[in-house]
Design a protein around this motif. Structure first.
Motif, mmCIF file in Angstrom:
data_model
loop_
_atom_site.group_PDB
_atom_site.id
_atom_site.type_symbol
_atom_site.label_atom_id
_atom_site.label_comp_id
_atom_site.label_asym_id
_atom_site.label_seq_id
_atom_site.Cartn_x
_atom_site.Cartn_y
_atom_site.Cartn_z
ATOM 1 N N LEU A 1 8.962 -8.015 12.786
ATOM 2 C CA LEU A 1 8.025 -6.887 12.820
ATOM 3 C C LEU A 1 6.594 -7.389 12.983
ATOM 4 N N ASP A 2 5.747 -6.534 13.533
ATOM 5 C CA ASP A 2 4.301 -6.706 13.469
ATOM 6 C C ASP A 2 3.825 -5.761 12.372
ATOM 7 N N MET A 3 3.046 -6.260 11.433
ATOM 8 C CA MET A 3 2.515 -5.444 10.336
ATOM 9 C C MET A 3 1.019 -5.290 10.509
ATOM 10 N N LEU A 4 0.577 -4.051 10.624
ATOM 11 C CA LEU A 4 -0.839 -3.748 10.776
ATOM 12 C C LEU A 4 -1.339 -3.168 9.462
ATOM 13 N N PHE A 5 -2.318 -3.828 8.849
ATOM 14 C CA PHE A 5 -2.881 -3.395 7.575
ATOM 15 C C PHE A 5 -4.113 -2.544 7.880
ATOM 16 N N ILE A 6 -4.162 -1.354 7.263
ATOM 17 C CA ILE A 6 -5.106 -0.317 7.698
ATOM 18 C C ILE A 6 -5.985 0.167 6.548
ATOM 19 N N LYS A 7 -7.296 0.171 6.778
ATOM 20 C CA LYS A 7 -8.265 0.683 5.806
ATOM 21 C C LYS A 7 -8.198 2.216 5.777
#
Length: 152
Positions: free
Chosen positions: A88-94
Motif C-alpha cells: 500500500l501507499d499510505m498518505l498521512f493527512i492534516k
C-alpha cells in the motif's frame, strides 16, 4: 487505559472473521501541486473496529480505490501491515487536507509501525505504487468533506 483499548482492538482484528466489519464508501479526489486531480472511491474507516480491520485479508484492490482512516482526534497516528497481503501507499493527512507524509509500497504482513511523523487527522491507503504512477507528492490536497475541501 489507551494501551488496553488498543490491545483489545488488535485481538479483535485477529479473531473476528474478515466479513464481520462493514465499511461505507465515498468518493474523494487528490489535487497535486501541479493542478492534476485524481479521483478515488474509498471505504471509510470511522470506528475503532473499522480502523483496526482496515484492509486486512484483502488480496486485491482496484487502482482507483482505497481506504480513508478518519480519526476522532488529530494526533500522531501509526499504521501497520499485519495480515495485509497487498503493498500500500499510505498518505498521512492534516486536518486541512494537506498530505504531509507518504509511505510508499509498504511491506505486506509487516508488523513494523509506520508513523505519521506529525499530527494528522487521517490516513489514506491506496494500492502500492499509486502515488508514483500518478505523481502525487507530499503537499498535495485531499478533496473531501472531512477536511472542509469537498467539491460539493
Amino acid at each position: 487505559m489507551r494501551p488496553l483499548v488498543l490491545a483489545i482492538a488488535l485481538l479483535t482484528a485477529f479473531v473476528a472473521p474478515a466479513s464481520a466489519v462493514e465499511f461505507k464508501t465515498d468518493t474523494l479526489a487528490i489535487r497535486t501541486p501541479s493542478g492534476d486531480v485524481h479521483e478515488f472511491t474509498v471505504e471509510l474507516a470511522l470506528t475503532d473496529q473499522q480502523r483496526t480491520r482496515g484492509l486486512m485479508y484483502r488480496r486485491e484492490m482496484a487502482g482507483d480505490h482505497g481506504m480513508l482512516f478518519l480519526y476522532d482526534r488529530v494526533g500522531l497516528h501509526a499504521m501497520w501491515m499485519a495480515n495485509t497481503y497487498i503493498p500500500l501507499d499510505m498518505l498521512f493527512i492534516k486536518p486541512n487536507g494537506e498530505v504531509v507524509r507518504i509511505a510508499e509500497r509498504t511491506v505486506p504482513q509487516s508488523r513494523r509501525p509506520i508513523s505519521s511523523g506529525q499530527r494528522v487527522k487521517a490516513v489514506l491507503e491506496l494500492r502500492g505504487g499509486t502515488t508514483e504512477r500518478l505523481e502525487i507528492p507530499v503537499g498535495s490536497t485531499v478533496l473531501h468533506k472531512a477536511f472542509g475541501t469537498g467539491r460539493d
